[in-house]
Enzyme design. Sequence first.
Site, PDB file in Angstrom:
ATOM      1  N   ASP A 154      12.113  -7.097  -3.441  1.00  0.00           N
ATOM      2  CA  ASP A 154      11.559  -6.675  -2.157  1.00  0.00           C
ATOM      3  C   ASP A 154      12.534  -7.043  -1.031  1.00  0.00           C
ATOM      4  OD1 ASP A 154       9.434  -6.315   0.037  1.00  0.00           O
ATOM      5  OD2 ASP A 154       8.273  -5.949  -1.777  1.00  0.00           O
ATOM      6  N   HIS A 207       8.014  -7.763   4.731  1.00  0.00           N
ATOM      7  CA  HIS A 207       7.232  -7.180   3.645  1.00  0.00           C
ATOM      8  C   HIS A 207       7.233  -8.065   2.400  1.00  0.00           C
ATOM      9  CE1 HIS A 207       6.478  -4.312   0.281  1.00  0.00           C
ATOM     10  NE2 HIS A 207       5.661  -3.743   1.151  1.00  0.00           N
ATOM     11  N   SER A 410       1.581  -1.386  -1.930  1.00  0.00           N
ATOM     12  CA  SER A 410       2.389  -2.601  -2.086  1.00  0.00           C
ATOM     13  C   SER A 410       1.491  -3.807  -2.302  1.00  0.00           C
ATOM     14  CB  SER A 410       3.246  -2.846  -0.838  1.00  0.00           C
ATOM     15  OG  SER A 410       4.372  -2.028  -0.802  1.00  0.00           O
TER      16      SER A 410
END
Length: 681
Positions: A154, A207, A410
């Site tokens: 990520d 994120h 996600s």
Amino acid sequence: MSTKTRLGLVLIVCLLVASPGSATLPRTSLITQDPAYIEPLLFSLETEQLSVIVTAADSQAAARAVKRIGGQITSDLWLINAVAALVPADQLQTLATWPGIRSIVGNKEVIASTDPLPDELLMADSWPVAVDVGADLLHTSGITGTGVGVAVVDSGMFFSPGLINSQNQQVAVQFIGQADFVGTTHCENANTSCLAGWQASRDPYGHGSHVTGIIGNNFRDGNTGMVLGVAPGAGILSVRVFGDEGRGTYEDVIEGIQWTVSISNAVTPAIRVMNLSLSAQVTTPYFVDPLNRAVEAAWAGGIVVLTAAGNAGSAAQTITVPGNDPYVITVGALNTNRTPGNWSDDYIPTWSSTGPTLDGFAKPDVVAPGSSIASFMYNHPYQIKLSAKLVQEHPDYSVNTTLFRMSGTSMATAVASGVVALMLGEHPELTPNQVKYRLLDSARPALTDEGDPVYTIFRQGAGRIWAPDAVQGSFSSDDEANLGMDILADLAHGCDVDGDGQPDDAELAYHYHGPVRRTLSDNGLAYLYYIQDPGNVIHAMGVAQANTRQWMNRDELADSGLTWDNGQMTWNSGWAWAGGWAWAGSWAWAGSWAWAGSWAWAGSWAWAGSWAWAGGWAWAGSWAWAGSWAWAGSWAWAGSWAWAGSWAWAGGIDPGVSSVTMPLWVDEQRKVYLPLVMCGY
């Protein structure tokens, strides 16, 4: 390793054998084979140089081929027998005809599958997502994922002051370290010396930190005292492949995956799970796409790969890469309405991507909570420009806190990864195929009072995940997903062509396509999605508008007058539509059919009805699900679409052992606008 360069798309070129001859030969020498497959999009790029990835029998052979047509190597992607490179655009056809080349495919942009519609900042009302998947019940028994390493591929992980205790020790997650593959940085294969500790790890986008917190957050909810993370005992390896804007390339992501595979047993705890909360556009069959090949290689290497379905919406065929890969676990999202322990108001949000895949597979595999999920991102208390990018993009919600609500597949993928870590913590002997079977088998689909599915398999997969059954359920060691599919043979073969622009049948025989077909209505306005059983009975799975791929409901179909096959098939014909397909005694299906005969694909090739099945249907075992459904690997459901009565989750919940109330699952509009019929094997 040469500096990685970004120019347009990165091409991926596949070779079967090393190129013969000396590296000093002219660029146009020894061109002897018919052209390999070239992704059509590449011909539309107006640039003198293309950033490419070249795949061969091994990466050294790929490198030699690129150099001989004047290209420059940028990365060694040995996991998929490839190199990333820069090649002259005018040499694309030359490269395609070089001996041994398999295919040339664009290395597309990859983005985080996050927050399609941003939710508000979490203030003082956090609730643990672990409750809605039953993980809290396992935590009380000491099952927390201890001994399991989870690689989060990520944007990184940042430990803000709020995640560090007074002894200057990070306590938020069990952190293994961070490896960085963004831009020119990289870690050498099988080398862990490049790992940064928690003091030096970074995540300018935010994120990756949010995803990491969902999986392994050790903090407790102030209201309930429950741990916020699904698997708080799991070790987290941060593999940074997204830059400051939450974007990356195939090259970076594949580098991160292959490095993780190379060191999976060299870190403590060993890496058993890989979380890919990311997505890219589908432009090739799954077995040509380099990112799919990378996740398959990780799966074949013993790592359970979970990936986001994507946030492209409820229209048919919106599953993204690598969620379209048939082997791995693809996760769709569920909106739990911020009512932990109460499933009565839960529904699938309209932004969660929907199957089937362009290769004919039913996806997603499961759904998990993915809306308004609380986790941490860095929010600077005084200077917003020092906060994570995702925090900066929502300044109206910016206050002095580290917990935010985010939505997207996600988040759902992270929840599912946490559950898989719990499974492997209790059963470290499980293979990826066994894990996939148990996760799907223990999932709870939304059903009507009549026992019919509320949401099509293309939206809810096998159903919502339930950790207690996945971890503690009774399973046989013979229970495996992906039956009848040889992943190593799949990886070992490409899509070599015979110079006519079509894949070679001999190569396609080692790959697979799912059972789902589609056919256009006589008036060209709607697609029928269906399967055809061994007795040549057609089982309809739903109808979608041809121009929007939006599903038509029963009333719309009844009034549509749609026909297929020159009027021979109508909505009221003798097909196995509503009520025509008995659940009990339904047949199990062993994964996929091998490609053979004529080629059909729903992308730049035509998705025709002329698929030829190699060796007929292969049946295996019996996957007993709710309502006696049976399937294995890739599948669809049986039964009809009934609208009457209340809806409930199959399997129910024992209130004596669970903190979750007996659920009902209703659509957000209180009215069904979903596909009409389920089909089963």
